[in-house]
Design a protein around this motif. Sequence first.
Motif, PDB file in Angstrom:
ATOM      1  N   UNK A 168      71.949  16.613  97.217  1.00  8.78           N
ATOM      2  CA  UNK A 168      72.332  17.809  97.969  1.00  8.78           C
ATOM      3  C   UNK A 168      72.165  17.566  99.467  1.00  8.78           C
ATOM      4  N   UNK A 169      70.980  17.051  99.856  1.00  8.30           N
ATOM      5  CA  UNK A 169      70.732  16.761 101.268  1.00  8.30           C
ATOM      6  C   UNK A 169      71.751  15.758 101.794  1.00  8.30           C
ATOM      7  N   UNK A 170      71.966  14.676 101.039  1.00  4.31           N
ATOM      8  CA  UNK A 170      72.868  13.626 101.485  1.00  4.31           C
ATOM      9  C   UNK A 170      74.289  14.158 101.668  1.00  4.31           C
ATOM     10  N   UNK A 171      74.770  14.954 100.698  1.00  2.36           N
ATOM     11  CA  UNK A 171      76.135  15.486 100.786  1.00  2.36           C
ATOM     12  C   UNK A 171      76.299  16.442 101.958  1.00  2.36           C
ATOM     13  N   UNK A 172      75.329  17.350 102.138  1.00  2.00           N
ATOM     14  CA  UNK A 172      75.443  18.342 103.212  1.00  2.00           C
ATOM     15  C   UNK A 172      75.244  17.702 104.586  1.00  2.00           C
ATOM     16  N   UNK A 173      74.324  16.750 104.677  1.00  5.83           N
ATOM     17  CA  UNK A 173      74.140  16.049 105.955  1.00  5.83           C
ATOM     18  C   UNK A 173      75.369  15.211 106.298  1.00  5.83           C
ATOM     19  N   UNK A 174      75.908  14.510 105.301  1.00  4.12           N
ATOM     20  CA  UNK A 174      77.109  13.728 105.545  1.00  4.12           C
ATOM     21  C   UNK A 174      78.276  14.599 105.957  1.00  4.12           C
ATOM     22  N   UNK A 175      78.360  15.777 105.367  1.00  4.25           N
ATOM     23  CA  UNK A 175      79.404  16.731 105.726  1.00  4.25           C
ATOM     24  C   UNK A 175      79.261  17.172 107.182  1.00  4.25           C
ATOM     25  N   UNK A 176      78.028  17.456 107.596  1.00  2.00           N
ATOM     26  CA  UNK A 176      77.774  17.896 108.973  1.00  2.00           C
ATOM     27  C   UNK A 176      78.072  16.780 109.973  1.00  2.00           C
ATOM     28  N   UNK A 177      77.709  15.549 109.613  1.00  2.00           N
ATOM     29  CA  UNK A 177      77.992  14.410 110.493  1.00  2.00           C
ATOM     30  C   UNK A 177      79.497  14.212 110.641  1.00  2.00           C
ATOM     31  N   UNK A 178      80.222  14.323 109.538  1.00  2.00           N
ATOM     32  CA  UNK A 178      81.657  14.049 109.550  1.00  2.00           C
ATOM     33  C   UNK A 178      82.434  15.071 110.379  1.00  2.00           C
ATOM     34  N   UNK A 218      80.939  17.659 112.475  1.00  2.00           N
ATOM     35  CA  UNK A 218      80.292  18.229 113.652  1.00  2.00           C
ATOM     36  C   UNK A 218      80.641  17.488 114.931  1.00  2.00           C
ATOM     37  N   UNK A 219      80.527  18.180 116.061  1.00  2.00           N
ATOM     38  CA  UNK A 219      80.742  17.525 117.352  1.00  2.00           C
ATOM     39  C   UNK A 219      79.663  16.462 117.556  1.00  2.00           C
ATOM     40  N   UNK A 220      80.077  15.271 117.956  1.00  2.00           N
ATOM     41  CA  UNK A 220      79.151  14.140 118.020  1.00  2.00           C
ATOM     42  C   UNK A 220      78.059  14.313 119.062  1.00  2.00           C
ATOM     43  N   UNK A 221      78.317  15.059 120.138  1.00  2.00           N
ATOM     44  CA  UNK A 221      77.326  15.186 121.203  1.00  2.00           C
ATOM     45  C   UNK A 221      76.320  16.296 120.955  1.00  2.00           C
ATOM     46  N   UNK A 222      76.520  17.095 119.895  1.00  2.00           N
ATOM     47  CA  UNK A 222      75.621  18.213 119.613  1.00  2.00           C
ATOM     48  C   UNK A 222      74.751  17.913 118.397  1.00  2.00           C
ATOM     49  N   UNK A 223      73.528  18.467 118.353  1.00  2.00           N
ATOM     50  CA  UNK A 223      72.602  18.149 117.256  1.00  2.00           C
ATOM     51  C   UNK A 223      72.995  18.814 115.944  1.00  2.00           C
ATOM     52  N   UNK A 224      72.486  18.245 114.855  1.00  2.00           N
ATOM     53  CA  UNK A 224      72.602  18.845 113.527  1.00  2.00           C
ATOM     54  C   UNK A 224      71.231  19.415 113.183  1.00  2.00           C
ATOM     55  N   UNK A 225      71.193  20.694 112.861  1.00  2.00           N
ATOM     56  CA  UNK A 225      69.927  21.387 112.607  1.00  2.00           C
ATOM     57  C   UNK A 225      69.698  21.549 111.102  1.00  2.00           C
ATOM     58  N   UNK A 226      68.504  21.158 110.662  1.00  2.00           N
ATOM     59  CA  UNK A 226      68.132  21.274 109.248  1.00  2.00           C
ATOM     60  C   UNK A 226      66.898  22.159 109.160  1.00  2.00           C
ATOM     61  N   UNK A 227      66.999  23.237 108.369  1.00  2.00           N
ATOM     62  CA  UNK A 227      65.896  24.180 108.231  1.00  2.00           C
ATOM     63  C   UNK A 227      65.513  24.316 106.765  1.00  2.00           C
ATOM     64  N   UNK A 228      64.234  24.111 106.470  1.00  2.00           N
ATOM     65  CA  UNK A 228      63.698  24.297 105.120  1.00  2.00           C
ATOM     66  C   UNK A 228      62.667  25.419 105.188  1.00  2.00           C
ATOM     67  N   UNK A 229      62.916  26.495 104.444  1.00  2.00           N
ATOM     68  CA  UNK A 229      62.050  27.673 104.527  1.00  2.00           C
ATOM     69  C   UNK A 229      61.521  28.045 103.156  1.00  2.00           C
ATOM     70  N   UNK A 230      60.192  28.132 103.057  1.00  2.00           N
ATOM     71  CA  UNK A 230      59.569  28.561 101.816  1.00  2.00           C
ATOM     72  C   UNK A 230      59.492  30.071 101.751  1.00  2.00           C
ATOM     73  N   UNK A 231      60.073  30.644 100.687  1.00  2.00           N
ATOM     74  CA  UNK A 231      60.026  32.084 100.472  1.00  2.00           C
ATOM     75  C   UNK A 231      59.142  32.371  99.270  1.00  2.00           C
ATOM     76  N   UNK A 232      59.087  33.620  98.829  1.00  2.00           N
ATOM     77  CA  UNK A 232      58.160  33.985  97.761  1.00  2.00           C
ATOM     78  C   UNK A 232      58.417  33.229  96.465  1.00  2.00           C
ATOM     79  N   UNK A 233      59.649  33.291  95.961  1.00  2.00           N
ATOM     80  CA  UNK A 233      59.974  32.662  94.688  1.00  2.00           C
ATOM     81  C   UNK A 233      60.966  31.512  94.818  1.00  2.00           C
TER      82      UNK A 233
END
Length: 390
Positions: free
Chosen positions: A268-278, A280-295
Amino acid sequence: MRLSPFIRENSQAIIAEWENFARSLVPAADGMTPLSLRNHISYILDFIANDIDTAQTDTEQTDKSRGKKPKTGMDSVAEIHAALRQAGGFNLDQMVSEYRALRASVTKLWGAQDFEPTRQSIVDLVRFNEAIDQATTESISYYSKKVEHSRDLFLAVLGHDLRNPIGAMMMSAELIAKIESLTERQKMFIAQVSLSGARAIGIIDQLVDVTRARLGSGMKVIREQMDMAFVCRQLVQEMRSLHPSRTFVIKSSGDTIGSWDRPRIGQVFSNLLGNAVQYGFTELPIDITVSGETDAVSLAIHNQGVPIPNDKIVGIFEAMVRGGAEGSGTTNLGLGLYITKEIVAAHGGSIKVSSSEKDGTTFTALFPRSIDAAAVGGDIVQSADNRPNR
């Protein structure tokens, strides 16, 4: 006249009536001879007529009406018919429609006879419908088994017959690369062979996953305790090695530990990151957020890029669909997001995408923290803010 002798005495008329319908099942029936179209229909009619005349208990009648009549050791005429239709190119809907047509042919011709309905004729009609239901059930079950067998053969070819020679090619390339007298140009060619081989193996893995998902096996997950944020950092580090000129920003919060399939989450990470790299604008960052919720734990991957066209957002998670700009030159088969969707769904989670020129593109996946939390089942959500992406 009772229904069973009527079927026996009028089998040719019934078959002719049915055959007119069977011929409409093109392209499967296109070019088939009358004998091919009629195969086993006369045997099915004999089975139905004999079944109407056979005594049965109330329990046997109930089981048969549900398609659960006990099987004998031999393949039934309905199963043989299913095997022939599957081999002949008929799909499951077409085969089932043959039984509907056979039911209609018999009842139409029998109903055209000049007789007063009796209790016995009603019983015969019930027994006739039970026999048709039983034959339909046996045909569907056998047809499905044949399809499953074909799928297994297909997966075997992909997993063995293709993977092995590609692996041998890659190993040979690695050995050749160790020869000291190679020129830089030769080393470049060998490196390309290794890279192409690795890509071919990756495509095979994707096709195997897609085949399993689309033909009923589903995406299997093996859960173990893991930290989603840790896996995220691992995959981002790999992506940095592949794309050293790109900037990746990771943010994590809350409890990110749960029970998931680690290799699948890595996909999942690899596919979504590869998608963003492909895309996304090359000069701008790719942001990854992992958030723990209740369940659950949520994963969001964001990039700034050209938004996905509105007509692409609806089928964004379907196989063989690519959302990038036309003419981008990519050889991507469009399987990554489909596989991602199947993995998320197998974990009982959901995934959505939003995109606009102002806010960029964000894929957000929600993973229930445990099996119990996922028991309610997952769904696939697609959303769009202004204009969607990829």
